[in-house]
Design a protein around this motif. Sequence first.
Motif, PDB file in Angstrom:
ATOM      1  N   GLY A 149      -6.242  15.966 -50.581  1.00 57.03           N
ATOM      2  CA  GLY A 149      -6.017  17.403 -50.586  1.00 57.03           C
ATOM      3  C   GLY A 149      -7.322  18.112 -50.813  1.00 57.03           C
ATOM      4  N   ALA A 150      -7.257  19.436 -50.918  1.00 57.29           N
ATOM      5  CA  ALA A 150      -8.465  20.226 -51.130  1.00 57.29           C
ATOM      6  C   ALA A 150      -9.182  19.749 -52.384  1.00 57.29           C
ATOM      7  CB  ALA A 150      -8.115  21.698 -51.245  1.00 57.29           C
ATOM      8  N   GLY A 151     -10.485  19.447 -52.226  1.00 55.97           N
ATOM      9  CA  GLY A 151     -11.273  19.020 -53.372  1.00 55.97           C
ATOM     10  C   GLY A 151     -11.371  17.535 -53.550  1.00 55.97           C
ATOM     11  N   GLU A 152     -10.738  16.736 -52.685  1.00 54.77           N
ATOM     12  CA  GLU A 152     -10.757  15.287 -52.874  1.00 54.77           C
ATOM     13  C   GLU A 152     -11.260  14.523 -51.658  1.00 54.77           C
ATOM     14  OE1 GLU A 152      -7.892  13.245 -56.015  1.00 54.77           O
ATOM     15  OE2 GLU A 152      -6.806  14.042 -54.307  1.00 54.77           O
ATOM     16  N   LEU A 153     -12.019  15.119 -50.806  1.00 51.40           N
ATOM     17  CA  LEU A 153     -12.493  14.450 -49.596  1.00 51.40           C
ATOM     18  C   LEU A 153     -13.898  13.899 -49.827  1.00 51.40           C
ATOM     19  CD1 LEU A 153     -11.845  13.795 -46.619  1.00 51.40           C
ATOM     20  CD2 LEU A 153     -12.966  15.941 -46.025  1.00 51.40           C
ATOM     21  N   CYS A 154     -14.045  12.564 -49.716  1.00 48.77           N
ATOM     22  CA  CYS A 154     -15.330  11.904 -49.919  1.00 48.77           C
ATOM     23  C   CYS A 154     -15.593  10.916 -48.800  1.00 48.77           C
ATOM     24  CB  CYS A 154     -15.366  11.163 -51.256  1.00 48.77           C
ATOM     25  SG  CYS A 154     -15.434  12.231 -52.702  1.00 48.77           S
ATOM     26  N   ALA A 155     -16.875  10.729 -48.465  1.00 49.86           N
ATOM     27  CA  ALA A 155     -17.308   9.738 -47.484  1.00 49.86           C
ATOM     28  C   ALA A 155     -18.345   8.828 -48.130  1.00 49.86           C
ATOM     29  CB  ALA A 155     -17.904  10.425 -46.256  1.00 49.86           C
ATOM     30  N   VAL A 156     -18.390   7.563 -47.682  1.00 53.19           N
ATOM     31  CA  VAL A 156     -19.346   6.604 -48.228  1.00 53.19           C
ATOM     32  C   VAL A 156     -20.124   5.952 -47.096  1.00 53.19           C
ATOM     33  CG1 VAL A 156     -17.945   6.152 -50.271  1.00 53.19           C
ATOM     34  CG2 VAL A 156     -17.646   4.723 -48.226  1.00 53.19           C
ATOM     35  N   GLY A 157     -21.354   5.452 -47.445  1.00 51.56           N
ATOM     36  CA  GLY A 157     -22.169   4.848 -46.404  1.00 51.56           C
ATOM     37  C   GLY A 157     -23.296   3.999 -46.930  1.00 51.56           C
ATOM     38  N   LEU A 163     -20.809  11.239 -50.154  1.00 48.72           N
ATOM     39  CA  LEU A 163     -20.769  12.669 -49.871  1.00 48.72           C
ATOM     40  C   LEU A 163     -19.397  13.219 -50.243  1.00 48.72           C
ATOM     41  CD1 LEU A 163     -22.409  12.737 -46.316  1.00 48.72           C
ATOM     42  CD2 LEU A 163     -23.530  13.153 -48.510  1.00 48.72           C
ATOM     43  N   ARG A 164     -19.379  14.478 -50.641  1.00 48.93           N
ATOM     44  CA  ARG A 164     -18.113  15.107 -51.013  1.00 48.93           C
ATOM     45  C   ARG A 164     -18.001  16.461 -50.333  1.00 48.93           C
ATOM     46  NH1 ARG A 164     -15.838  18.378 -55.096  1.00 48.93           N
ATOM     47  NH2 ARG A 164     -13.767  17.664 -55.772  1.00 48.93           N
ATOM     48  N   CYS A 165     -16.779  16.752 -49.842  1.00 48.32           N
ATOM     49  CA  CYS A 165     -16.502  18.023 -49.192  1.00 48.32           C
ATOM     50  C   CYS A 165     -15.415  18.747 -49.989  1.00 48.32           C
ATOM     51  CB  CYS A 165     -16.040  17.803 -47.759  1.00 48.32           C
ATOM     52  SG  CYS A 165     -15.722  19.307 -46.820  1.00 48.32           S
ATOM     53  N   PRO A 166     -15.691  19.936 -50.498  1.00 50.44           N
ATOM     54  CA  PRO A 166     -14.742  20.587 -51.400  1.00 50.44           C
ATOM     55  C   PRO A 166     -13.536  21.218 -50.737  1.00 50.44           C
ATOM     56  CG  PRO A 166     -16.647  21.987 -51.064  1.00 50.44           C
ATOM     57  CD  PRO A 166     -16.944  20.688 -50.361  1.00 50.44           C
ATOM     58  N   LYS A 167     -13.616  21.488 -49.412  1.00 54.49           N
ATOM     59  CA  LYS A 167     -12.489  22.128 -48.744  1.00 54.49           C
ATOM     60  C   LYS A 167     -12.528  21.812 -47.254  1.00 54.49           C
ATOM     61  CE  LYS A 167     -15.035  26.450 -47.978  1.00 54.49           C
ATOM     62  NZ  LYS A 167     -15.043  27.916 -48.208  1.00 54.49           N
ATOM     63  N   TRP A 172     -20.686  19.441 -46.740  1.00 52.84           N
ATOM     64  CA  TRP A 172     -20.750  18.165 -47.452  1.00 52.84           C
ATOM     65  C   TRP A 172     -22.000  18.142 -48.334  1.00 52.84           C
ATOM     66  CZ3 TRP A 172     -17.251  14.018 -46.924  1.00 52.84           C
ATOM     67  CH2 TRP A 172     -16.249  14.197 -45.954  1.00 52.84           C
ATOM     68  N   ALA A 173     -21.847  17.563 -49.524  1.00 52.35           N
ATOM     69  CA  ALA A 173     -22.975  17.469 -50.448  1.00 52.35           C
ATOM     70  C   ALA A 173     -22.993  16.086 -51.080  1.00 52.35           C
ATOM     71  CB  ALA A 173     -22.870  18.533 -51.538  1.00 52.35           C
ATOM     72  N   PRO A 174     -24.186  15.517 -51.333  1.00 51.23           N
ATOM     73  CA  PRO A 174     -24.267  14.180 -51.936  1.00 51.23           C
ATOM     74  C   PRO A 174     -23.832  14.187 -53.400  1.00 51.23           C
ATOM     75  CG  PRO A 174     -26.451  15.135 -51.701  1.00 51.23           C
ATOM     76  CD  PRO A 174     -25.514  16.064 -51.011  1.00 51.23           C
TER      77      PRO A 174
END
Length: 373
Positions: A149-157, A163-167, A172-174
């Motif tokens: 949901g909003a506030g819980e989106l993360c990517a890994v690499g 990285l995290r995306c708040p909405k 995206w921010a590290p």
Amino acid sequence: MAFVTLTHFLSAFRTSLAKVEQSDGFAVSELKVEVPAILSQKGLEVLLEVPNPEAGITPDPAYLARLTMSFSALPPGAELTGPGGAPVDPWKALYSGTTESLYGIHARSSGDVHAVGKLGVLLWSPDGETFGPASDATGERLHALWGSGAGELCAVGANGLILRCPKPGGAWAPVASTTNVSLNGITGTGSGLMYAVGDAGTLLQSISSGTAWQPLPGPSKTHPLHAVWSSSNGRAHIVGGAGTIVSKTGDHFQPTASGTSRDLFGVWGSGPNDVYVVGAGGKILHSTDGLQWTAQPSGTTENLYAVWGSGPGDVYAVGRGGTILHTSDGGTTWKLQKSGTTEALHAISGTGPGEVWIAGAAGTLLRRTSAAA
């Protein structure tokens, strides 16, 4: 169930095309038709590709676009068939805007779909059809992403990147990860608890929806960990190299016997007692208790890289060579579906039986908008 034949649509298309030929004064010698999907609301799109080479006319893209016809929607409950009643598979190729390989995809809704890949490619779609850059590419390879949901989106690499995306559609921010090894998989419970896994047995945990991460003691540093899945109650399973399966029992992660030495690449469950694992050589494992694993016949020797389903009676596995497998009976039988591509398919996600997306090599994106038979 009603059926509509492909022949009917081709006839209608040729009739429309004849009018264009008469008005523009040239002929079309070859009609190449693509049937990318059954679009429940938008109908079927048929594309003209090849004009008459003898006419010496090379239409510009705008002209070809003018010859793209969209037909009326199929009747409710209808299923498209080809000549003689042969089924036409409803996977549609989408334009990704990149030729870089895509390794992860995650759909939170049909209006919020993200994909990540090589060279830090980050894509987002607000409608499930059109994808564009969600952020400037990081340059670091991104392997997987997850969010509830909003506030819980993360990517890994690569190199420990998180990285995290708040909405939805946001920047995206590290986030500090405490490691510099490659992170290959990520999952969460939907209540703030998230796990990320990577090379050298690396296991990370966040209890703050991905804003901060701490390392957890892993059961082994011998093999890379490729993917992780967690149920809503926090029970989790991790898969990796040489048949590695690590399961969370109580407060600890412990290895469980997989019965194989094949590399395992993907894991997903409809619940804590219905979990699938896929891997090299077409390997598929299933567990009904999260502890014991049974091999299932996949019918393929292609590497399988990811597994996802909308429920226990609707599960997909995807892999090398454009392989798409589907089961509706708990894995007793896996049926091969036509993907329309030979590119490796790395990731799959969806919101329900009729909303599924696949990401793969060379920027491949596929969408299905009808439930599998």
